[in-house]
Design an enzyme around this catalytic site. Structure first.
Site, PDB file in Angstrom:
ATOM      1  CB  THR A   1      -8.859  -0.220   5.765  1.00  0.00           C
ATOM      2  OG1 THR A   1      -9.057   0.915   6.212  1.00  0.00           O
ATOM      3  CG2 THR A   1      -9.071  -1.212   6.780  1.00  0.00           C
TER       4      THR A   1
ATOM      5  CG  ASN B   1      -6.273  10.517  10.081  1.00  0.00           C
ATOM      6  OD1 ASN B   1      -5.102  10.036  10.870  1.00  0.00           O
ATOM      7  ND2 ASN B   1      -7.181  10.152  10.227  1.00  0.00           N
TER       8      ASN B   1
ATOM      9  CD  GLN C   1      -5.592  12.530   4.744  1.00  0.00           C
ATOM     10  OE1 GLN C   1      -5.820  13.202   3.866  1.00  0.00           O
ATOM     11  NE2 GLN C   1      -6.798  11.579   4.901  1.00  0.00           N
TER      12      GLN C   1
ATOM     13  CB  SER D   1      -7.123   5.094   0.139  1.00  0.00           C
ATOM     14  OG  SER D   1      -8.278   5.132   0.005  1.00  0.00           O
ATOM     15  N   GLY D   2      -7.812   5.260  -3.068  1.00  0.00           N
ATOM     16  CA  GLY D   2      -8.205   5.829  -4.277  1.00  0.00           C
ATOM     17  C   GLY D   2      -8.915   7.006  -3.981  1.00  0.00           C
ATOM     18  CG  HIS D   3     -11.915   7.069  -0.494  1.00  0.00           C
ATOM     19  ND1 HIS D   3     -12.433   8.016   0.388  1.00  0.00           N
ATOM     20  CD2 HIS D   3     -11.315   5.904   0.077  1.00  0.00           C
ATOM     21  CE1 HIS D   3     -12.153   7.348   1.724  1.00  0.00           C
ATOM     22  NE2 HIS D   3     -11.509   6.477   1.605  1.00  0.00           N
TER      23      HIS D   3
ATOM     24  CB  THR E   1     -11.507 -11.496 -10.235  1.00  0.00           C
ATOM     25  OG1 THR E   1     -11.497 -13.193 -10.488  1.00  0.00           O
ATOM     26  CG2 THR E   1     -11.330 -10.733 -11.668  1.00  0.00           C
TER      27      THR E   1
ATOM     28  CB  CYS F   1     -12.157   5.009  10.431  1.00  0.00           C
ATOM     29  SG  CYS F   1     -11.578   5.311   8.656  1.00  0.00           S
TER      30      CYS F   1
END
Length: 373
Positions: free
Chosen positions: A70, A146, A174, A194-196, A232, A320
């Site tokens: 996002t 998606n 996706q 995206s990681g998840h 950071t 979402c």
């Protein structure tokens, strides 16, 4: 135990990745610090960056780490649009909310063309050619939808834009781990991940930015991430997403074969059980892990509740919208005001999906159907 078939919404965290992250937990220093601990953390961060770049056929300096797709989508879109005085930009009617709603919020500052979609779930290329202008500055098209799993003509668009000034932005959330994603071969200027969605942690993502592409920073602060994003870096999660991407890349063939087997079994089982359904979109042009089905005999909200009570976890579309069941804008683009917009469900599978789980979903749908008819 319940049956999870909502992998397009999120995936479970790979335990091996977490263990590997903990092994490197001593590298906790701030990568911007100039002492030895900071320099070690910086080296660890840059090692992850190189790994991600290699997997996308990019250069390390082209990789920006974010809090998720996002943010990456917002960075790409807002970062480019803000550099122009009311530019012309193009997207499709079936984008993820993080793209579509971002464009809608920018309509006062840009001229936005929304490309229509056919009943197969593919963007209308004739409409795209009509809307593409010499002064078009940015184009956003998702790689795999998606909600339907239908693949969009990203390669064709990349070829069309080879000699065009417009930048090409692709939401590949996706796609990675299910099909090949080579930014150079595809002619992509900006790409979000995206990681998840690939068995990594939530809260980390990637934005690929081609060398030479200039963006206004979305988050200002320090000079981290090549001056593109202040703050950071989350080194541990960045390492985790690099590991998740590597595992998804290395196991792609095995994983996608399993996903396809589960999807084909599901469709065959539904047919044999004589449960009325139709596939939304072109099943022959879709990814291996997503299938969207129209059940003419019940509304989505009822089916979701009934399946949840049977400990089967799926969704009607994108996750979402704060847990609400809203009419799918993707299906509305495909079918207009047809009732199938309110009577469709998305099932998304994984290499972790078991044959018995597919059978349980079919059995539950059969029981619900027989109660209603």
């Amino acid at each position: 135990m319940g049956v999870y078939a909502d992998y397009a919404a999120t995936t479970p965290l790979d335990k091996d990745i977490i263990e590997n992250v903990m092994v490197h937990s001593d590298e906790f220093g701030n990568p911007s610090s100039i002492h030895k601990l900071g320099k070690r953390a910086k080296a660890h961060l840059e090692s992850s960056r190189r790994a991600v770049a290699d997997l996308l056929n990019a250069s390390p300096q082209e990789i920006i780490f974010t809090s998720g797709a996002t943010e990456a989508n917002n960075m790409a879109i807002r970062g480019i649009v803000s550099k122009y005085d009311r530019p012309h930009i193009i997207t499709t009617e079936i984008e993820h909310a993080s793209v579509l709603n971002t464009y809608k919020s920018l309509e006062a500052h840009a001229e936005v063309s929304y490309i229509k979609t056919d009943e197969n779930g593919v963007m209308n290329m004739d409409h795209f050619r009509q809307e593409l202008r010499e002064d078009t500055r940015l184009i956003s098209v998702m790689f795999i939808n998606n909600e339907t799993g239908v693949m969009q003509p990203v390669y064709e668009i990349g070829q069309m834009l080879h000699d065009h000034a417009a930048l090409f932005h692709v939401d590949a959330v996706q796609a990675f781990g299910h099909i090949g994603v080579d930014v150079k071969n595809l002619g992509i200027d900006l790409l979000s991940l995206s990681g998840h969605k690939i068995y990594g942690p939530k809260g980390v993502g990637v934005l690929y930015r081609k060398t030479g592409v200039m963006m206004t920073p979305l988050i200002t602060g320090g000079s981290q991430e090549k001056d593109a994003r202040g703050g950071t870096e989350n080194s541990m999660f960045i390492y985790a997403i690099s590991q998740a991407m590597q595992k998804a890349h290395d196991g792609r063939t095995e994983r996608t074969i399993r996903e396809m087997q589960m999807k084909e079994k599901f469709l065959n089982d539904l047919t044999q059980a004589e449960i009325p359904f139709k596939v939304n979109g072109d099943v022959n042009q879709s990814a291996t892990h997503i299938i969207n089905l129209y059940f003419p005999w019940a509304k989505s909200e009822f089916l979701l509740t009934a399946l949840d009570m049977a400990d089967i976890y799926i969704s009607a579309g994108s996750a979402c919208h704060a847990g609400t069941v809203e009419p799918s804008h993707v299906l509305a683009s495909m079918y207009g005001e047809d009732e199938r917009v309110m009577k469709s469900l998305r099932f998304s599978f994984s290499h972790l999906t078991e044959t018995e789980e597919i059978e349980r979903i079919t059995e539950a749908l059969k029981e619900i159907y027989e109660r209603l008819v």
